[in-house]
Every structure is written in structure tokens, then in C-alpha cells.
Design a protein around this motif. Structure first.
Motif, PDB file in Angstrom:
ATOM      1  N   ASP A  87       1.037  -1.057   0.039  1.00 17.77           N
ATOM      2  CA  ASP A  87      -0.099  -0.125  -0.066  1.00 17.77           C
ATOM      3  C   ASP A  87       0.807   1.220   0.003  1.00 17.77           C
ATOM      4  O   ASP A  87       0.708   2.276  -0.725  1.00 17.77           O
ATOM      5  CB  ASP A  87      -0.991   0.001   1.304  1.00 17.77           C
ATOM      6  N   PHE A  91       1.456   3.833  -3.168  1.00 13.43           N
ATOM      7  CA  PHE A  91       0.982   5.353  -2.642  1.00 13.43           C
ATOM      8  C   PHE A  91       2.324   6.066  -3.259  1.00 13.43           C
ATOM      9  O   PHE A  91       2.214   7.188  -3.623  1.00 13.43           O
ATOM     10  CB  PHE A  91       0.634   5.325  -1.477  1.00 13.43           C
ATOM     11  N   SER A 222      -6.748  15.482  -1.111  1.00 15.20           N
ATOM     12  CA  SER A 222      -7.367  14.149  -1.168  1.00 15.20           C
ATOM     13  C   SER A 222      -6.171  13.386  -0.467  1.00 15.20           C
ATOM     14  O   SER A 222      -6.530  12.152   0.253  1.00 15.20           O
ATOM     15  CB  SER A 222      -7.701  13.661  -2.396  1.00 15.20           C
ATOM     16  N   GLU A 223      -4.945  13.425  -0.886  1.00 11.68           N
ATOM     17  CA  GLU A 223      -3.660  12.518  -0.591  1.00 11.68           C
ATOM     18  C   GLU A 223      -3.369  12.931   1.005  1.00 11.68           C
ATOM     19  O   GLU A 223      -3.158  11.792   1.590  1.00 11.68           O
ATOM     20  CB  GLU A 223      -2.573  12.845  -1.444  1.00 11.68           C
ATOM     21  N   ASP A 225      -5.940  13.254   3.272  1.00  3.24           N
ATOM     22  CA  ASP A 225      -6.791  12.624   3.806  1.00  3.24           C
ATOM     23  C   ASP A 225      -6.415  11.210   3.873  1.00  3.24           C
ATOM     24  O   ASP A 225      -6.695  10.293   4.950  1.00  3.24           O
ATOM     25  CB  ASP A 225      -8.201  12.773   3.030  1.00  3.24           C
ATOM     26  N   ALA A 226      -5.786  10.551   2.793  1.00  2.35           N
ATOM     27  CA  ALA A 226      -5.483   9.252   2.493  1.00  2.35           C
ATOM     28  C   ALA A 226      -4.272   8.797   3.358  1.00  2.35           C
ATOM     29  O   ALA A 226      -4.356   7.840   4.118  1.00  2.35           O
ATOM     30  CB  ALA A 226      -5.098   8.837   1.052  1.00  2.35           C
ATOM     31  N   GLN A 229      -5.160   8.307   7.022  1.00  2.00           N
ATOM     32  CA  GLN A 229      -6.154   7.226   7.249  1.00  2.00           C
ATOM     33  C   GLN A 229      -4.961   6.189   7.474  1.00  2.00           C
ATOM     34  O   GLN A 229      -4.916   5.117   8.383  1.00  2.00           O
ATOM     35  CB  GLN A 229      -6.801   6.812   6.196  1.00  2.00           C
ATOM     36  N   MET A 230      -3.770   6.151   6.663  1.00  2.00           N
ATOM     37  CA  MET A 230      -2.708   5.235   6.505  1.00  2.00           C
ATOM     38  C   MET A 230      -1.959   5.439   7.903  1.00  2.00           C
ATOM     39  O   MET A 230      -1.644   4.146   8.427  1.00  2.00           O
ATOM     40  CB  MET A 230      -1.845   5.458   5.464  1.00  2.00           C
TER      41      MET A 230
END
Length: 240
Positions: A87, A91, A222-223, A225-226, A229-230
Motif C-alpha cells: 500500500d 502510494f 485528497s492525498e 486525507d489518505a 488514514q494510513m
């Protein structure tokens, strides 16, 4: 054909495809910039768009964001060698690929405008001139807010950029530790980049560049936010 020869041929084909994609993207970027008026000489009446000046926001953003993006690419390749987590590796590859292409566009515009890629005597971020859209630059770490630009330190040339010390830690880290540090550093990097892009969206005059800047704001948010989460999945959080 031997296995080695097939492998080399596959790599050559893949490399050629990437090169062609970058070439076509650059050609489209130049065409877009020309359509928006960049690079046309001013008319006698002064009504036609003129090439951005070397101290303009357009040129300053292109130079500074090219440098900013280069570090994001560097950090992304470092973490791909420091973890096996698919992941994070995927990314990081996406960020490296996107920002390398955008960097090519920015440098391509400077070539189109026949402007230097490095401006001697001008501090990074000076093109933002203290504030934009009512946002006082004193709110950004290291910004003087008085036209003095960003105060570089330990290799960090602009807001959000990692220092040499932090890059050294990333190169030595491994596994989960490397993943967390990369995501934290890239979070800081994106925050600085977003504010720079907003500055261009406010101050730049070339329509194609303003569109690219606005696209950076939306994509990097947007990244962010990702990445939050990661980090949460790894029991960590963005740095304060």
C-alpha cells in the motif's frame, strides 16, 4: 531469445513508453500555455499577453514548485526501498509519478518563456510577496511575512520540505518505522505545497499554470486525507 534478452527488451519498451508519455504531456502543456497567451510578445498597444517576467509569480511558482516536487519524488523512492508494504509502495509510486510529470511541466514553461530555472539573488517564496488572498504569510512556518521569503535551514528550502537530518533518518529507517516517517514527512510536504499552489492560483496570470496549481490543491488535499488514514492504521498521526 534468452531470458536476459527478454527482460532487457521489456525494460526498454517500458522505458520508451514512459518517455513518450512525458514527451506528449510536455507537448500538450506547451500547446496549452501558448493557447492561454503565455509566450506571445506584447502588442504595440500593450493589450496582448506578454511572457511572464523573471520575478513574476508565474516564474517564481514554476521554479519553487519544481524544487519542492523534486524532494517529494526523492522521498517516495527512498521509502519504496525501505518497506515491503504494498500500500505504501503503491502510494509512494503514485506521488513520484505525478509530481515528476508536474515538475516537467513547470520546467517546460520556464523553457518556453526563456527564463532561468534558478533565479540568482531571489529567495524561495519571495514571489508570494508576504501574503495572498488575505492569508498572512506569518502563519507559515519560517515565513517572515515581510517580503523576505522563506528562511531556509538544514536543506529545507521551502515550507513543508524535509531537512537533511530528516531525510537521513528516512534512509536509515525500515519497515513500519519508515512508513510512518515517510507519511508524516509527506504530510508536512503536501501542506506546504498546497499553500504554495494556492498562492499561484491567486497570483499567477497564465491560465494553464493557474489550472495546474488548483489541481495540485485538490489532489494533494485528497492525498492528505489518505495519509491520515494510513497513519491511523499504523497507530500514528500527522506531526503537530
Amino acid at each position: 531469445m534468452t531470458v536476459t534478452e527478454r527482460t532487457r527488451r521489456t525494460r526498454w519498451v517500458a522505458g520508451s513508453a514512459v518517455a513518450l508519455a512525458v514527451l506528449f504531456a510536455g507537448a500538450a502543456t506547451v500547446a496549452s500555455a501558448r493557447d492561454d497567451g503565455a509566450g506571445r510578445p506584447a502588442s504595440a498597444s500593450g493589450s496582448a499577453p506578454s511572457t511572464p517576467a523573471t520575478d513574476s509569480a508565474d516564474a517564481g511558482f514554476a521554479r519553487d514548485m519544481a524544487v519542492h516536487h523534486q524532494q517529494a519524488v526523492e522521498m517516495s523512492f527512498i521509502v519504496r526501498d525501505r518497506t515491503r508494504d504494498e500500500d505504501v509502495r503503491r502510494f509512494a509510486y503514485d506521488i513520484a509519478n505525478t509530481q515528476a510529470n508536474q515538475r516537467g511541466m513547470l520546467l517546460g514553461w520556464l523553457d518556453l518563456w526563456e527564463l532561468p530555472k534558478v533565479s540568482a539573488g531571489q529567495e524561495p517564496m519571495a514571489w508570494m510577496d508576504g501574503q495572498h488572498a488575505g492569508h498572512d504569510m506569518d502563519g507559515m512556518e519560517g515565513m517572515s511575512g515581510h517580503g523576505g521569503g522563506y528562511q531556509a535551514h538544514d536543506g529545507s528550502l521551502m515550507p513543508g520540505m524535509a531537512t537533511r537530518t530528516e531525510l537521513g533518518r528516512l534512509r536509515k529507517a525500515g519497515g513500519k518505522q519508515a512508513e510512518i516517517l515517510y507519511l508524516q514527512l509527506m504530510t508536512d510536504h503536501h501542506k506546504g505545497g498546497i499553500d504554495m499552489a494556492r498562492g499561484c492560483a491567486d497570483l499567477c496570470t497564465v491560465k494553464a499554470e493557474k489550472r495546474l496549481a488548483q489541481g495540485m490543491v485538490e489532489a494533494q488535499q485528497s492525498e492528505l486525507d489518505a495519509m491520515a488514514q494510513m497513519l491511523a492504521e499504523r497507530g500514528a498521526a500527522p506531526r503537530d
